[in-house]
Motif scaffolding. Structure first.
Motif, mmCIF file in Angstrom:
data_model
loop_
_atom_site.group_PDB
_atom_site.id
_atom_site.type_symbol
_atom_site.label_atom_id
_atom_site.label_comp_id
_atom_site.label_asym_id
_atom_site.label_seq_id
_atom_site.Cartn_x
_atom_site.Cartn_y
_atom_site.Cartn_z
ATOM 1 N N SER A 1 -2.636 5.758 0.967
ATOM 2 C CA SER A 1 -3.778 4.620 1.274
ATOM 3 C C SER A 1 -3.671 4.737 2.703
ATOM 4 O O SER A 1 -4.808 4.821 3.173
ATOM 5 N N ILE A 2 -2.696 4.842 3.358
ATOM 6 C CA ILE A 2 -2.657 4.520 4.971
ATOM 7 C C ILE A 2 -3.196 5.807 5.277
ATOM 8 O O ILE A 2 -3.909 5.593 6.639
ATOM 9 N N MET B 1 1.098 -1.232 -0.107
ATOM 10 C CA MET B 1 -0.429 0.089 0.028
ATOM 11 C C MET B 1 0.244 1.527 0.182
ATOM 12 O O MET B 1 1.670 1.326 0.944
ATOM 13 N N CYS C 1 -10.202 8.382 7.976
ATOM 14 C CA CYS C 1 -11.391 8.262 7.631
ATOM 15 C C CYS C 1 -11.455 7.051 9.098
ATOM 16 O O CYS C 1 -12.726 7.440 10.094
ATOM 17 N N ALA C 2 -10.781 6.487 9.663
ATOM 18 C CA ALA C 2 -10.542 5.824 11.260
ATOM 19 C C ALA C 2 -11.069 7.155 12.470
ATOM 20 O O ALA C 2 -11.930 6.126 13.065
ATOM 21 N N VAL D 1 -4.926 7.897 4.056
ATOM 22 C CA VAL D 1 -6.841 8.127 4.510
ATOM 23 C C VAL D 1 -7.251 7.210 4.620
ATOM 24 O O VAL D 1 -8.492 7.051 5.989
ATOM 25 N N LEU D 2 -6.815 6.318 5.208
ATOM 26 C CA LEU D 2 -7.164 4.408 6.031
ATOM 27 C C LEU D 2 -6.904 5.489 7.857
ATOM 28 O O LEU D 2 -8.418 5.424 8.367
ATOM 29 N N VAL D 3 -6.712 5.887 7.940
ATOM 30 C CA VAL D 3 -5.737 6.444 8.984
ATOM 31 C C VAL D 3 -6.938 8.028 9.148
ATOM 32 O O VAL D 3 -7.904 7.810 10.669
#
Length: 61
Positions: free
Chosen positions: A5-6, A1, A12-13, A8-10
């Motif tokens: 992307s990482i 990844m 979002c979380a 964005v995921l962080v």
């Protein structure tokens, strides 16, 4: 990844965790208001106690 992307995921979380925290806080406030209007006094968190089983206590020697 890839790093984007990482990130964005962080993010979002973090947003999901913040929304859950807001929901819990809102529900706690609503319950407090409902209890006050019904004339029931809720105990503050500091004065709430936990029940300990009697058989698990060990005496010091």
């Amino acid at each position: 990844m890839d790093p984007v992307s990482i990130l964005v995921l962080v993010l979002c979380a973090g947003v999901v965790a913040l929304l859950i925290w807001f929901e819990i806080s809102w529900r706690r406030n609503e319950a407090s208001k409902t209890a006050q209007s019904a004339g029931v006094q809720m105990l503050p968190k500091e004065s709430q106690t936990t029940v300990e089983p009697k058989g698990d206590k060990k005496k010091a020697a």
